[in-house]
Design a protein around this motif. Structure first.
Motif, PDB file in Angstrom:
ATOM      1  N   GLU A  77      12.954  14.829  15.062  1.00 24.97           N
ATOM      2  CA  GLU A  77      11.868  14.641  16.011  1.00 24.97           C
ATOM      3  C   GLU A  77      10.972  13.471  15.627  1.00 24.97           C
ATOM      4  N   VAL A  78      10.779  13.280  14.318  1.00 25.90           N
ATOM      5  CA  VAL A  78       9.915  12.197  13.843  1.00 25.90           C
ATOM      6  C   VAL A  78      10.484  10.844  14.247  1.00 25.90           C
ATOM      7  N   LEU A 136      10.007  10.385  18.143  1.00 25.01           N
ATOM      8  CA  LEU A 136       8.624  10.194  18.575  1.00 25.01           C
ATOM      9  C   LEU A 136       8.066   8.859  18.093  1.00 25.01           C
ATOM     10  N   SER A 183       6.968   6.193  20.872  1.00 24.64           N
ATOM     11  CA  SER A 183       5.545   5.836  20.879  1.00 24.64           C
ATOM     12  C   SER A 183       5.363   4.329  20.803  1.00 24.64           C
ATOM     13  N   THR A 218      13.133  15.572  22.674  1.00 26.61           N
ATOM     14  CA  THR A 218      12.207  16.406  21.912  1.00 26.61           C
ATOM     15  C   THR A 218      11.006  16.822  22.752  1.00 26.61           C
ATOM     16  N   GLU A 269       8.030  16.946  21.545  1.00 27.77           N
ATOM     17  CA  GLU A 269       6.906  16.115  21.134  1.00 27.77           C
ATOM     18  C   GLU A 269       6.764  14.867  22.005  1.00 27.77           C
ATOM     19  N   GLU A 270       7.863  14.303  22.454  1.00 27.28           N
ATOM     20  CA  GLU A 270       7.808  13.067  23.241  1.00 27.28           C
ATOM     21  C   GLU A 270       7.232  13.267  24.639  1.00 27.28           C
ATOM     22  N   ALA A 300       4.528  14.351  25.644  1.00 29.40           N
ATOM     23  CA  ALA A 300       3.115  13.976  25.765  1.00 29.40           C
ATOM     24  C   ALA A 300       2.925  12.496  26.079  1.00 29.40           C
ATOM     25  N   HIS A 302      13.375  22.902  21.977  1.00 27.57           N
ATOM     26  CA  HIS A 302      13.315  21.595  22.637  1.00 27.57           C
ATOM     27  C   HIS A 302      13.965  21.675  24.020  1.00 27.57           C
ATOM     28  N   GLU A 332      11.564  23.205  26.445  1.00 27.12           N
ATOM     29  CA  GLU A 332      10.455  22.320  26.795  1.00 27.12           C
ATOM     30  C   GLU A 332      10.906  21.156  27.663  1.00 27.12           C
TER      31      GLU A 332
END
Length: 444
Positions: A210-211, A214, A218, A238, A240-241, A243, A290, A293
């Motif tokens: 995920e890191v 993202l 980003s 993911t 997290e992305e 957002a 994931h 989401e």
């Protein structure tokens, strides 16, 4: 050819209506009730069937030229047509990489001779070909592709100054593969040291984590905002992305859009135990939360497009050890059926499937007169029978590689007819023409 479709349940622009439709000279000539009796070369009674716009897949790897032991434009577009895809956009990491206008044109020339579906090809960006990229014609090419993560040949764009210049000067949409290369390499070295020759595909979402996703996504969003660039981020994988993306404005007003692929919605990391390298892909299929989401992000319009990232490899290549096996899986023949199974499961409705697989790609890429069922538009159409099933075996696929990770699956719909640019190309398991694809143009 004049083609008359009667009694269809048309799914288009958020509505389901029973109607007839007349195709003439490649285009939709008339939509409405009571068209029976109009002169036509062929009449199809679609009673009980859904009539959809043809699927537009904005991310495929058809491998030609250079890697035709895996796939070619003819076989993979044939598979797409059998599954309801009438238009594809193909990636530049072929061999040689499509990094010059001349090499890009070579791919268009091949497609003009062999493509069963309508086609466009991305121009590739590298660390040293900005002048070539800026020669790309926005009217005739779908976009620029930048691999901000692993790719073949000279296509990894990892120089931030190069990226800044690309985003600053690009005259058209940039599509990105976003995984931070330094993060992936560090993870890879750590897990190789720990597992040695015993590594399996279950490590893949831990290495391409995920890191990495993202961090790279980003950066792409930051660059796009800095330069007001039209950015489209491919295969978001993911939670997290999510957002990074907006859902408070219409799609036509978005400068930054995102895609989710069918395999990131269908599979999760639990499936590595059974399927192993068959579902090894970049970015990786990740943990189950994931997947849940991503579906939410699709439904609330943070994710705009559903595509496949169709990427075939041979059985022998996939049978290698985890470390040697290449990433990618073939999916285009069943992408629509996968999503229609979600409809049957109550996870989304058929209007959303059409919006995300047909309308949204046409809007995002500003495709000229495709993606909708409208009078005066190209006749790219699919008939689906919700009362038939489709059983998937390795023998039933048209892919050159001859296998599918979906073998053994039975889908609760069947594609019965596919019409490409006004030509009836596919009917109940039979291909009726040798080629029908047209080069896609863009209203830019």
């Amino acid at each position: 050819m004049k083609l008359l479709i009667l009694n269809a349940n048309l799914v288009n622009e958020g509505q389901i209506t029973q109607t007839d439709l007349l195709v003439e000279d490649g285009f939709i000539a008339q939509i409405g009730p009571n068209l029976s009796g109009r002169p036509a070369d062929r009449v199809i009674d679609a009673n009980g069937q859904y009539l959809l716009p043809g699927v537009i897949d904005d991310q495929v790897h058809f491998r030609e030229p250079g890697l035709t032991h895996k796939a070619n434009i003819h076989t993979e577009s044939m598979a797409g047509v059998a599954g309801g895809t009438t238009t594809f956009m193909e990636m530049p990491n072929t061999v040689p990489n499509a990094l010059t206008q001349e090499l890009l044109q070579d791919k268009y020339d091949i497609a003009a001779r062999t493509a069963m579906a309508n086609y466009s090809f991305f121009m590739g960006a590298s660390n040293d070909n900005l002048d070539e990229v800026l020669r790309t014609d926005p009217r005739t090419v779908c976009g620029i592709k930048a691999f901000m993560g692993s790719s073949t040949g000279n296509m990894l764009v990892d120089n931030e100054q190069v990226l800044d210049n690309l985003f600053r000067h690009s005259p058209m949409l940039i599509a990105t593969h976003c995984e931070d290369e330094a993060t992936v390499r560090a993870n890879n070295e750590r897990f190789k040291a720990e597992y040695g020759d015993h590594g399996t595909a279950a490590l893949h979402p831990l290495i391409r984590d995920e890191v990495a996703c993202l961090k790279s996504s980003s950066l792409a969003v930051e660059l796009a905002k800095r330069h007001n660039t039209r950015l489209h981020i491919l295969h978001i994988s993911t939670a997290e992305e999510l957002a990074l993306f907006r859902n408070d404005i219409p799609l036509t007003e978005k400068r930054i859009t995102a895609e989710v692929c069918v395999h990131h919605l269908w599979f999760d990391a639990d499936d590595y135990e059974q399927l192993g390298n068959q579902i090894k892909c970049n970015p990786a299929i990740k943990a189950p939360h994931h997947r849940a989401e991503l579906l939410k992000g699709l439904l609330d319009d943070r994710l705009d497009i559903i595509a496949t990232d169709h990427a075939p490899h041979t059985r022998a290549e996939k049978a290698q050890s985890y470390w040697q096996a290449p990433s990618g899986l073939p999916l285009i023949q069943h992408s629509l059926l996968l999503m229609l199974d979600f409809v049957r499961q109550g996870k989304l409705d058929i209007q959303t499937v059409v919006r995300k697989m047909c309308h949204a790609p046409a809007q995002c890429f500003q495709i000229d007169r495709r993606g909708y069922v409208r009078e005066g538009y190209w006749a790219d159409l699919v008939l689906v029978d919700p009362n038939q099933t489709t059983s998937v075996t390795d023998e039933s696929v048209y892919y050159h590689c001859g296998w599918t990770p979906l073998a053994g699956q039975t889908f609760t719909n069947a594609v019965t007819h596919t019409i490409v640019s006004g030509e009836l190309v596919y009917e109940r398991g039979q291909f009726l023409v040798e080629r029908a694809g047209q080069r896609v143009l863009f209203a830019r």
